[in-house]
Write a protein that holds these residues in place. Structure first.
Motif, short mmCIF file in Angstrom:
data_model
loop_
_atom_site.label_atom_id
_atom_site.label_comp_id
_atom_site.label_asym_id
_atom_site.label_seq_id
_atom_site.Cartn_x
_atom_site.Cartn_y
_atom_site.Cartn_z
N TYR A 167 0.83 -1.19 0.00
CA TYR A 167 0.00 0.00 0.00
C TYR A 167 0.88 1.26 0.00
O TYR A 167 2.00 1.25 0.53
CB TYR A 167 -0.89 0.05 1.24
CG TYR A 167 -1.98 -0.99 1.31
CD1 TYR A 167 -2.29 -1.80 0.23
CD2 TYR A 167 -2.72 -1.15 2.48
CE1 TYR A 167 -3.31 -2.75 0.31
CE2 TYR A 167 -3.73 -2.09 2.58
CZ TYR A 167 -4.01 -2.89 1.48
OH TYR A 167 -5.02 -3.82 1.59
N GLU A 171 -3.10 5.06 0.98
CA GLU A 171 -3.92 3.85 1.07
C GLU A 171 -3.89 3.22 2.45
O GLU A 171 -4.86 2.60 2.88
CB GLU A 171 -3.44 2.83 0.03
CG GLU A 171 -3.72 3.23 -1.42
CD GLU A 171 -3.03 2.32 -2.41
OE1 GLU A 171 -3.47 2.28 -3.58
OE2 GLU A 171 -2.03 1.67 -2.04
N SER A 172 -2.76 3.39 3.16
CA SER A 172 -2.59 2.73 4.45
C SER A 172 -3.02 3.59 5.63
O SER A 172 -3.09 3.11 6.77
CB SER A 172 -1.12 2.35 4.64
OG SER A 172 -0.31 3.51 4.73
N THR A 199 -0.14 -2.99 10.69
CA THR A 199 -0.26 -3.78 9.46
C THR A 199 -0.45 -5.26 9.79
O THR A 199 -0.45 -6.09 8.89
CB THR A 199 1.00 -3.61 8.58
OG1 THR A 199 2.15 -4.07 9.31
CG2 THR A 199 1.20 -2.17 8.18
N HIS A 258 -1.03 -6.76 5.71
CA HIS A 258 -0.67 -6.09 4.47
C HIS A 258 0.70 -5.44 4.64
O HIS A 258 1.28 -5.45 5.72
CB HIS A 258 -1.72 -5.05 4.06
CG HIS A 258 -1.95 -3.98 5.08
ND1 HIS A 258 -2.80 -4.13 6.15
CD2 HIS A 258 -1.42 -2.73 5.22
CE1 HIS A 258 -2.81 -3.04 6.89
NE2 HIS A 258 -1.97 -2.17 6.35
N VAL A 260 3.21 -1.88 3.56
CA VAL A 260 3.12 -0.44 3.27
C VAL A 260 4.48 0.06 2.82
O VAL A 260 5.52 -0.30 3.39
CB VAL A 260 2.66 0.36 4.51
CG1 VAL A 260 2.59 1.84 4.20
CG2 VAL A 260 1.32 -0.15 5.01
#
Length: 268
Positions: A167, A171-172, A199, A258, A260
């Motif tokens: 991301y 987005e994060s 995350t 996810h 970043v």
């Protein structure tokens, strides 16, 4: 820290590529995927790496136990420039050291700018990578082909790899990064504070100095609320004194949920 890094590098130098052969063939194979052409003339293509069972290869910042991939496009025709995109990698533990990379199969998307838009691009690529299983060995992969796709519709495998990138800050929900630099015995110590929601634990941070001649150690990390702190050593492979451009420092956070990608930091 320096001795640790040199030990990992020497491991590659002592093993011949022939030792990398798997009972059913080579540990890694590669081929070029012709993709599509964008409105500005840029061609989107990709390198697909397929690894034998149990083998892995490395991300652009491979960690203490790996070596970064190197690309040579010498001999290509109608090629003005290439940008490589990196899908989110995995973190591996090897001989007490962390490495970052891929297993099984990975597709590396390429954005290729031609010298003359609308005409084919002849690719001649030599790619030096490291691969590991029980041992770690260097491999040189040679790829050639002509990129001449006429359509503009994305190719599924390349589009999927582009979607697997970390991301961005927006987005994060990241709010920025501050970093303090101070002299250390071997170079500089960096302490960065990333204003970033979790995350997913455990979280691994990779710091890239923005200079190929600067090695950065595996950071020590801790989290307090929405602040992730990462401290590491920066060491030059040449001169004893060096300067760091904070805007060029890159932080990648690899979490279980996810990843970043954050660019640059401000003093703090």
């Amino acid at each position: 820290m320096i001795k640790h890094f040199l030990l990992a590098t020497t491991l590659f130098a002592l093993v011949s590529p022939a030792a990398a052969e798997d009972p059913v063939g080579l540990p890694v194979t590669a081929h070029l995927i012709d993709g599509w052409q964008q409105a500005d003339g840029t061609r989107i293509s990709a390198i697909q790496l397929t690894l034998a069972p149990g083998w892995k290869t490395y991300w652009r910042a491979p960690g203490d136990a790996g070596i970064p991939p190197e690309f040579s496009w010498k001999g290509s025709r109608n090629l003005r420039g290439v940008s490589v995109s990196w899908p989110t990698p995995k973190v591996f533990e090897q001989n007490g050291m962390r490495s970052v990379g891929y297993s099984n199969q990975v597709v590396l998307p390429l954005a290729i700018a031609p010298k003359q838009a609308g005409t084919p691009i002849d690719i001649n690529l030599h790619m030096d990578i490291g691969v590991c299983k029980d041992i770690c060995v260097p491999q040189t992969l040679s790829l050639s082909g002509t990129l001449d796709a006429k359509g503009s519709a994305p190719v599924a495998s390349i589009a999927a790899a582009l979607a697997e990138q970390p991301y961005t800050a927006s987005e994060s929900g990241a709010k920025g990064v501050t970093c303090a630099l101070s002299p250390s015995e071997d170079g500089l110590k960096i302490t960065a504070k990333l204003a970033l929601p979790s995350t997913g634990g455990p979280e691994h941070v990779v710091i890239e100095a923005g200079r190929p001649d600067i090695w950065v150690s595996e950071p020590v990390t801790s989290r307090s609320g929405n602040i992730l702190t990462a401290s590491a050593e920066m060491v030059s492979n040449g001169a004893s004194g060096f300067a760091i451009d904070r805007s060029a420092i890159r932080f990648t956070v690899l979490g279980s949920s996810h990843a970043v990608d954050l660019r640059g930091c401000t003093p703090g």
